[in-house]
Design an enzyme around this catalytic site. Structure first.
Site, PDB file in Angstrom:
ATOM      1  CD  GLU A 182      -3.767  -7.075   3.066  1.00 14.92           C
ATOM      2  OE1 GLU A 182      -4.770  -6.517   3.548  1.00 14.92           O
ATOM      3  OE2 GLU A 182      -2.642  -6.545   3.023  1.00 14.92           O
ATOM      4  CD  GLU A 240      -3.035  -1.228   2.037  1.00 16.06           C
ATOM      5  OE1 GLU A 240      -2.815  -1.039   3.242  1.00 16.06           O
ATOM      6  OE2 GLU A 240      -4.171  -1.419   1.573  1.00 16.06           O
TER       7      GLU A 240
HETATM    8  C1  GAL Z   1      -5.280  -3.671   4.166  1.00 17.16           C
HETATM    9  C2  GAL Z   1      -3.856  -3.596   4.670  1.00 17.16           C
HETATM   10  C3  GAL Z   1      -3.666  -4.413   5.910  1.00 17.16           C
HETATM   11  C4  GAL Z   1      -4.756  -4.092   6.901  1.00 17.16           C
HETATM   12  C5  GAL Z   1      -6.097  -4.342   6.300  1.00 17.16           C
HETATM   13  C6  GAL Z   1      -7.220  -3.942   7.226  1.00 17.16           C
HETATM   14  O1  GAL Z   1      -5.537  -2.621   3.326  1.00 17.16           O
HETATM   15  O2  GAL Z   1      -2.944  -4.018   3.705  1.00 17.16           O
HETATM   16  O3  GAL Z   1      -2.421  -4.110   6.452  1.00 17.16           O
HETATM   17  O4  GAL Z   1      -4.669  -2.741   7.232  1.00 17.16           O
HETATM   18  O5  GAL Z   1      -6.246  -3.563   5.152  1.00 17.16           O
HETATM   19  O6  GAL Z   1      -7.258  -4.688   8.374  1.00 17.16           O
END
Ligand code: GAL
Length: 984
Positions: free
Chosen positions: A494, A428
């Protein structure tokens, strides 16, 4: 000192076998410590030998100073931790509040380094900048919290006592690149090591494996960087010596045993360094995994096979914060393996070296991520506050070198770990030329594919990433994207944001991964809740989240997204993870079992398969099943059991278990399973008793039988008493309040995230302030042959008003069949849930149910739940999510009993299956409590039979709604029928 591989060196092979090197000494321990709130308040001259620090505090090394009584932990996600406190230009460090830890310890050196020998001190992790002095001499300064800062102290060291002084700055220029979503700490938080390098020393080595098709022969080669006048030889144990070809040591391996997560076989390489006279100066053991990973024919493949990542993101975080021991890490890895995950992304920074060693040994595929995140800056760009040119690191020339330094430090340290299959440029941080340079650097020194998700947001340099990577994209959108974009494999770095009661509809992703070759799986967000163990004002322990340490700004409970709780015990979501991530897809029919083997290298015959048959939780039969399904294949076998004629409901289950113990689980451990329920019709209902007696009073209508009495109130409009059984006072009173229709639960984190409570408010009011219709004909009493029915009409304070009716049909044996009907007012939004709310005395706290379980399940998260009879204590039923919220429910509940220690109580039934919870608190009490310790003392058991609760959702926690098929639309008439009866 320049970064180098994380190998160790020993004086001899014998010493190497002991694991203790006489070239190293661990300097961990109690050090002297001084805390200053900013750089200008630090003790001047503390590093000099003359400065007396005997009056200073002691602090353990390693530790975060914020967990040792200094400063305070601060949990911040996107926002820079100093934001709003001090105006800073990009790259500036706060000066008003920016804690500095001054550390002092004594290092005793018995022998002066011999000619050509070097001594160094390596800080494996210091957050975020560290300056080092020895005996008053400034040695150096380093940044990058998550790779070692190593300093050559040879020229400053003396024989005897040396004063080692270090100053650790919480925020430095580097902090702009370390805006990860985590607790903000500082200090020396990983090991500190003293190293001696012999005159001829192997400073760095790079192992490469060439494994062409058909994978039956590998070339292992080792490039070495030697310091001093010497030479190096190497042997691959069991294979033979390496010979030098063009300055590189190589050996051919015939029929190599390949490394994979399924069979993490490691070869032992032993290197020996010799001085010109032939004397061995050091022996370096290095483990080697022979494997091939890369993008081949457009897909990510391990040893030629298409991989599906069943992964998780893991912060290196436990109850001591990011101070993690090898033992804790190993316990985590055992859990990961035991639950069938195959991969980890080191979100969002390089971990301790032992993490990778353990992944090599246990078998996990790792995305190793560089320490980079500039989320707050990216937010500014994304929201149009600043132009793309202001992105950080973006294209800013002055940030290239520090960025590349991080890349070099990671790759040089980690590259020899076979578990690492992908390099990641960070998280990010938007896009730009600097990150492109990083990715090109990775490719220039190694053949692993490169990952970067930011390209999704800034597509100017698509070549920054070798795979399409996104986060939290719904499965349908991925499928649609891949219809037209087929040039790169797709991973979700993720997905399935496991915050609070979450993890709904994750099966859709796995279905897609096994349907669409280009979609190669993903990494759950995330591994364990990040929380701080705190005590409340009464000395009670609890897990705190953002704001609980008094910090600002913070992001409250957003740190709690783990499939493990903060203490690293599994949450109920693990039940689903393990089911969805298993290597078997099994279809059970009445007389056959069809098994698809999703593993890549392991035949199903490696596991014991067992078929079992149960009837309402009671084992009826069990039989072994011989299977031999080759990787990637599907086979059908006859079911080794037959379903009896006796009417009832049966569950057939096929379970796969480890034949032998592994490092991560004992023999017999279940690695996969499937279950189906089969009903054999013909259950005969008991003969009906005569209808109960009705006592038609002025304000009350009693309905009584031989050992029960129900009292319905005209005045209050409902069932006010239900007594059952023979006791001197006329039976156990089972009700503590009038059962009422219920549409509400304490909003989950996900519901809050998508704004559900704002939309659901009508249903909260409806659950709290329903009123009986003022009508002398309310209730309507209908006498039937075998029962009497009392039907109460209510109106619900929704806008517009909704109609509701509860019909209680009371039978002669005391059973009460309840039918709730609701006619929602026009235009109302969907219901959070639909059922009834009962409260009974807290003495009734033993719960037994026949339904799905054993762990919590909801309509969109029930794949991992199995039909059975389970018991639990009501006091354990509210799942301890960091912030209390709707939890503890079970789906498909045919019956449930809540009893006291004498076995008396109440039984609920719904043969077609209902959702059921029995909790020590009402939904309203749960909603009001920011932590479990804020819940009131337990007085009642709150029982909520329901037609359905809204699915928990979880594609993300900031807008992703429950998928439509798991919702309760407020259209037409909703009807829910269940029954209850006393137990004596
Ligand atoms: C994503 C980020 C993670 C965490 C997640 C929310 O955007 O990469 O580090 O912040 O969101 O829990």
């Amino acid at each position: 000192m320049p970064a180098h591989s994380d190998h160790r060196w020993f004086t001899s092979a014998e010493e190497a076998a002991t694991g203790a090197s006489s070239f190293e000494r661990c300097l961990n321990g109690l050090w002297k410590f001084h805390y200053a709130r900013n750089p200008s308040s630090t003790p001047a001259g503390f590093e000099s030998s003359a400065y007396d620090t005997s009056g200073w505090d002691d602090i353990p090394v390693p530790a975060h100073i914020q967990l040792q009584g200094y400063d305070r932990p601060q949990y911040a996600n996107v926002q820079y931790p100093w934001d709003g406190h001090e105006t800073l230009e990009v790259g500036e460090a706060p000066s008003l509040f920016n804690p500095v830890g001054s550390y002092v310890t004594t290092v005793v050196v018995d022998e002066a380094p011999a000619e050509g020998e070097r001594l160094s001190i390596s800080f494996k992790g210091a957050e975020s900048g560290i300056a080092v002095w020895l005996n008053g001499t400034f040695i150096g300064y380093g940044e990058d919290t998550f790779t070692p800062s190593e300093f050559d102290i040879t020229d400053a060291v003396v024989v005897g006592e040396n004063k080692l002084a270090a100053q650790v700055f919480k925020w430095t220029s580097a902090s702009w690149m370390e805006d990860q979503d985590f607790y903000r700490f500082s200090g020396i938080f990983r090991d500190v090591m003293l190293y001696r390098r012999p005159r001829a020393h192997l400073e760095h080595l790079e192992v490469s494996v060439d494994l062409p098709d058909p994978l039956d022969r590998a070339t292992v080669s080792v490039a070495t960087e030697l310091v001093g006048d010497g030479s190096v030889t190497a042997t691959l144990v069991g294979v033979g010596p390496l010979s030098e070809v063009d300055g590189v040591l190589t050996v051919e391996v015939d029929q190599p045993r390949l490394w994979s997560a399924e069979d993490p076989y490691l070869y032992d390489l032993v290197l020996e360094v010799r001085e010109a006279d032939g004397a061995v100066t050091e022996v370096v053991p290095q483990r080697v995994g022979i494997r091939r990973f890369g993008i081949e024919d457009g897909l990510l493949r391990i040893n030629g096979k298409r991989i599906v990542f069943t992964g998780v993101n893991r912060h290196e975080f436990g109850l001591q914060g990011r101070v993690m021991s090898r033992e804790q890490t190993e316990a985590d890895i055992q859990l990961i393996k035991a639950n069938g995950l195959n991969s980890v992304r080191t979100s969002h920074y390089p971990n301790n070296s032992f993490f990778y060693e353990l992944c090599d040994e246990y078998g996990l595929y790792v995305i190793d991520e560089m320490n980079l995140e500039t989320h707050a800056m990216w937010d500014k760009v994304a929201h149009g506050v600043v132009d793309v040119e202001e992105a950080l690191p973006g294209d800013r020339p002055e940030w290239l070198e520090p960025l590349l330094d991080r890349a070099v430090s990671m790759v040089r340290r980690d590259r020899n770990h076979p578990s690492i299959v992908i390099w990641s440029c960070g998280n990010e941080s938007f896009g730009g030329t600097n990150i492109l340079e990083v990715s090109n650097y990775f490719r220039s020194v190694d053949n692993r594919p490169v990952h970067y998700e930011g390209v999704h947001w800034d597509p100017r340099y698509p070549e920054t990433t070798d795979m399409v990577s996104t986060m939290y994209t719904p499965a349908d959108d991925i499928e649609a994207f891949l219809k037209t974009n087929r040039d790169k494999p797709y991973v979700l770095c993720e997905f399935a944001h496991a915050m609070g009661n979450s993890f709904g509809a994750v099966d859709k992703y796995l279905d897609l991964a096994y349907r669409e070759p280009l979609f190669q799986g993903g990494f759950i967000w995330d591994f364990a809740d990040q929380a701080i163990a705190l005590k409340d004002r009464y000395g009670r322990d609890y897990f705190g989240y953002g704001g609980d340490c008094g910090e600002a700004p913070h992001d409250s409970e957003f740190c709690g997204n783990g499939i493990l709780f903060a203490d690293h015990t599994p949450t109920p979501r693990m039940q689903e993870v393990k089911y969805l991530y298993q290597g078997f897809a099994t279809r059970i029919n009445a007389d056959s079992v069809t098994i698809t083997n999703r593993m890549l290298f392991t035949d199903t015959s490696a596991y014991d398969a067992v078929a079992t048959l149960t009837r309402e939780g009671v084992a009826v039969a069990s039989a072994g099943l011989e299977t031999a399904v080759a990787p990637g294949e599907t086979e059908t076998y006859p079911l080794p059991l037959s379903i009896p004629q006796e009417p009832g409901e049966y569950a057939i289950e096929v379970s796969y278990r480890l034949r032998e113990a592994t490092r991560w689980a004992p023999a017999g451990h279940e690695v996969g399973w499937e279950q189906v329920a089969v009903a054999v019709p013909g259950v005969v209902a008991p003969a009906a008793l005569p209808a109960p007696e009705v006592v038609d009073g002025i304000h009350n209508i009693g309905v009584r039988g031989a050992h029960f009495e129900a009292l319905f109130s005209r005045l209050y409009g409902g069932l006010v008493s239900y007594r059952y059984g023979f006791t001197p006072d006329g039976g156990h009173e089972l009700l503590k309040s009038m059962p009422m229709p219920n549409f509400w639960h304490a909003p989950t984190s996900n519901e809050k995230g998508w704004g559900a409570p704002f939309l659901d408010g009508d249903w909260l009011l409806a659950s709290r302030y329903a009123r009986p219709l003022r009508d002398p004909k309310n209730p309507v009493v209908t006498r039937l042959d075998d029962s009497v029915v009392l039907t109460f009409a209510y109106e619900l304070p929704t806008r517009p008003v909704s109609g509701c009716e509860i019909a209680y049909r009371v039978f002669g044996d005391g059973r009460v069949e309840v039918t709730v009907k609701v006619r929602p007012g026009d235009g109302l939004g969907d219901l959070p849930e639909y059922g009834m709310l009962f409260s009974i005395d807290a003495d009734y706290k033993a719960l037994r149910w026949y339904g799905e379980g054993p762990d919590e399940c909801y309509v969109d998260r029930r794949g991992g739940a199995r039909l059975g009879v389970y018991s639990a204590d009501v006091n354990d039923m509210l799942t301890p999510y960091l912030r209390p919220q709707e939890s503890g429910s079970r789906t498909g509940v045919r019956w449930a009993e809540v009893t006291d220690s004498g076995g008396a109580g109440i039984r609920f039934e719904c043969p077609g299956g209902m959702e059921f919870s029995a909790l020590p608190w009402s939904p309203f009490e749960i909603e009001n409590a920011p932590h479990a310790i804020d819940l009131p003392p337990v007085q009642r058991t709150w029982i909520r039979p329901a037609l359905m609760r809204r699915g928990v959702a979880g594609d993300d926690s900031w807008g992703a709604e429950t998928h439509p098929e798991y919702r309760l639309p407020a259209t037409g008439e909703l009807v829910f029928t269940f029954s209850f009866v006393g137990i004596r």
